[in-house]
Scaffold this motif. Structure first.
Motif, short mmCIF file in Angstrom:
data_model
loop_
_atom_site.label_atom_id
_atom_site.label_comp_id
_atom_site.label_asym_id
_atom_site.label_seq_id
_atom_site.Cartn_x
_atom_site.Cartn_y
_atom_site.Cartn_z
N LEU B 220 0.72 -1.16 0.01
CA LEU B 220 0.09 0.04 -0.10
C LEU B 220 1.04 1.45 -0.02
O LEU B 220 0.56 2.26 -0.54
CB LEU B 220 -1.06 -0.14 1.26
N PHE B 221 1.92 1.09 0.80
CA PHE B 221 2.78 2.34 0.96
C PHE B 221 3.57 2.50 -0.43
O PHE B 221 3.77 3.87 -0.97
CB PHE B 221 3.98 2.24 2.03
N LEU B 222 3.95 1.33 -1.06
CA LEU B 222 4.76 1.53 -2.41
C LEU B 222 3.58 2.09 -3.59
O LEU B 222 4.13 2.91 -4.21
CB LEU B 222 5.08 -0.06 -2.74
N VAL B 223 2.41 1.62 -3.64
CA VAL B 223 1.64 2.10 -4.54
C VAL B 223 1.22 3.59 -4.17
O VAL B 223 1.38 4.38 -5.25
CB VAL B 223 0.13 1.24 -4.30
N PHE B 224 0.98 4.05 -3.01
CA PHE B 224 0.70 5.26 -2.61
C PHE B 224 1.98 6.23 -2.79
O PHE B 224 1.58 7.37 -3.14
CB PHE B 224 0.23 5.31 -1.26
N ARG B 276 -1.70 5.30 9.63
CA ARG B 276 -0.43 6.12 9.47
C ARG B 276 -0.37 7.26 8.32
O ARG B 276 0.24 8.20 8.54
CB ARG B 276 0.63 5.05 9.11
N LYS B 277 -1.15 6.99 7.29
CA LYS B 277 -1.08 7.99 6.25
C LYS B 277 -2.09 9.15 6.45
O LYS B 277 -1.44 10.39 6.27
CB LYS B 277 -1.59 7.17 4.94
N PHE B 278 -3.18 8.87 6.97
CA PHE B 278 -4.30 10.04 6.94
C PHE B 278 -4.78 10.41 8.34
O PHE B 278 -5.72 11.18 8.37
CB PHE B 278 -5.32 9.29 6.25
N CYS B 279 -4.19 9.71 9.37
CA CYS B 279 -4.93 10.17 10.74
C CYS B 279 -3.61 10.95 11.32
O CYS B 279 -2.43 10.94 10.89
CB CYS B 279 -5.20 8.89 11.60
N GLU B 283 1.13 6.21 14.74
CA GLU B 283 1.29 4.50 14.47
C GLU B 283 -0.10 4.12 14.71
O GLU B 283 -1.11 4.60 15.24
CB GLU B 283 2.13 3.97 15.95
N GLY B 284 -0.43 3.09 13.83
CA GLY B 284 -1.88 2.45 13.95
C GLY B 284 -1.96 0.92 14.05
O GLY B 284 -2.99 0.25 13.93
#
Lengths: 192, 313
Positions: B220-224, B276-279, B283-284
């Motif tokens: 997900l991080f690679l794609v994003f 991690r990305k949007f909040c 840490e999630g």
């Protein structure tokens, strides 16, 4: 008989009526006393008024009337508190206003005040009110000691240095409430 | 009659490899030992004190609860030790010992014992204890660098990543050895992977279940972000390995079937990525595992095994 009833017939702990103020307005002991006393007064006064009016009221209008009466007394309580106890009023905020639709008050009016006579409903209202007060004040004291390290604003040794902030928040209310329910359940079992 | 034969009739399954709840818990404890040693080496004696406090508090809470509710003492199944140890590894050195003890008692009493003890808890006690502590104590989310290293940044790698401060990140070697700020047990990836290998060899967990969690976050991080470096740092930092290997594989609070476990872990990965990305939280992992613990019955329903003759009906 009274002491037993406070635990075994407590409206909040057995029927979960009026749990909203018990959970929301008990962050500190002072706020919980303010809430307990105002709910008590609203309950007793609205019950008295309802039982006096019960003969002239039909079934269709009973619920709206009950809410109008308790909303009236809730507004009075709000105004009196805002005038004389502004600090407590600030703590309670919107929760004092929504006592108007408090399930405990409305249920009491529906089931007792509108069915029975003046004396009986007054007695029942006072008993219910004391039961509610007992639970709310205990919750307020426990939550203030654990969450803030104080009791009615005075520092409590040991707890003052070991505060657990969550007990001052919504989650802590549910935890304390659950523990009290469990303790009450234990007493009920033994009483049987 | 039956006494004349040394035969016992039991219902299936008939083969038993000798494993038991106690043995599995013991395996988990053994698998956590490298991480525990790494914690003491990297973060000093405070981590030893944290682990001892959490374990003692967990055992005491469980014993006391059993006494109060008049149950047989259940400390012997070792699950209290696992919970205490895992919770301690999930805390930073800034956490006071009494706070750790409160969290440990909460995890044991309110998450496990009240629901009926081991096997009946709806969520992983250690992760719920940690989430409780995040809400209860500010110290849980503040970290300091271990004393043994000099780092450019005093923030955790996750905080650096969230701010996009790539130049302040520790080197990959430091990341693998765990020489950066964080909870005492999550930083040393090598020790955690040793535990992963041990648990897989002992067949306590399937190796690809944690891998599904970690891979989901990576992909997900690679794609994003489009950057393999960022994605690589994301999976090495925070509690991802610790959570994926030791908490998202908990027998009680995750689905029964392997398919279900993989679905569980992929969903955990997605939630971790979103948090991690949007909040606002860096840490999630703990929240993602707790949320999926609660959704486990639902995953279970979607992934249960259908008998052959009922398929397609």
């Amino acid at each position: 008989m009274m002491e037993k009833d406070i635990i075994s017939k407590n409206p909040v702990m057995v029927l979960f009526l009026g749990a909203c103020p018990a959970l929301a307005a008990t962050t500190t002991a002072t706020a919980s006393v303010g809430m307990a006393v105002s709910v008590c007064l609203i309950l007793v006064l609205s019950s008295v008024l309802m039982s006096l009016m019960r003969k002239g009221v039909g079934d269709a209008i009973r619920l709206p009337l009950a809410i109008v009466i308790s909303a009236g007394f809730a507004s009075i309580a709000q105004m009196v508190m805002a005038a004389y106890l502004p600090k407590v009023y600030a703590m309670l905020g919107v929760y004092l206003a929504i006592v108007a639709v408090n399930a405990m008050v409305v249920t009491h009016q529906q089931n007792t005040a509108s069915q029975e006579g003046f004396g009986a409903s007054l007695k029942q209202a006072v008993i219910t009110g004391i039961e509610f007060c007992a639970l709310v004040i205990v919750m307020g004291i426990v939550r203030e000691i654990l969450g803030n390290g104080t009791c009615f604003g005075a520092k409590v040794p040991f707890f003052a240095n070991h505060t657990i902030a969550v007990f001052g928040k919504a989650g802590g209310a549910f935890i304390v409430f659950a523990i009290l329910l469990a303790v009450a359940g234990c007493f009920r079992k033994e009483a049987k | 009659m039956a006494n004349n034969y040394n035969l016992i009739t039991v219902s299936s399954p008939h083969f038993h490899n000798g494993s038991s709840g106690r043995r599995i818990m013991l395996d988990v404890i053994i698998a956590l030992i490298p991480a525990a040693i790494a914690a003491v080496v990297i973060f000093g004696m405070k981590s030893l004190a944290l682990m001892a406090t959490c374990i003692i508090a967990a055992i005491a809470a469980e014993s006391l609860f059993d006494v109060i509710v008049k149950k047989k003492n259940t400390v012997g199944d070792l699950s209290a030790i696992v919970t205490g140890l895992l919770l301690a590894l999930n805390l930073g050195t800034e956490v006071a010992l009494w706070e750790a003890a409160v969290g440990s008692v909460f995890a044991i009493v309110f998450v496990k014992c009240i629901f009926g003890g081991l096997g009946k808890n709806f969520a992983n006690p250690a992760i719920t204890g940690r989430v409780f502590m995040i809400i209860a104590f500010g110290s849980v989310t503040s970290f300091v660098n271990p004393k043994c290293v000099e780092l450019v940044s005093s923030a955790t790698p996750l905080a650096n990543l969230a701010q996009g401060a790539m130049d302040q990140l520790p080197t990959v070697g430091q990341m693998l050895l765990g020489l950066h700020g964080g909870t005492i047990g999550e930083t040393c990836i090598i020790a955690l992977v040793l535990g992963w290998v041990y648990l897989s060899v002992r067949k306590v967990i399937k190796w690809y279940v944690p891998a599904a969690f970690i891979a989901t976050v990576f992909v997900l991080f690679l794609v994003f972000t489009g950057s393999p470096v960022v994605a690589f740092y994301e999976i090495l930092s925070g509690g991802l390995f610790l959570g994926a290997i030791f908490m998202a594989t908990d027998y009680v609070s995750t689905p029964i079937t392997v398919k279900g476990k993989v679905v569980f872990c992929i969903c955990c990965g997605i939630i971790t990525f979103i948090i991690r990305k949007f909040c606002a939280l860096p840490e999630g992992v703990s929240f993602s595992i707790l949320i999926m613990n609660i959704l486990t019955p639902w995953v279970e329903k979607l992934t249960h095994n259908v008998p052959l003759d009922r398929r397609g009906k």
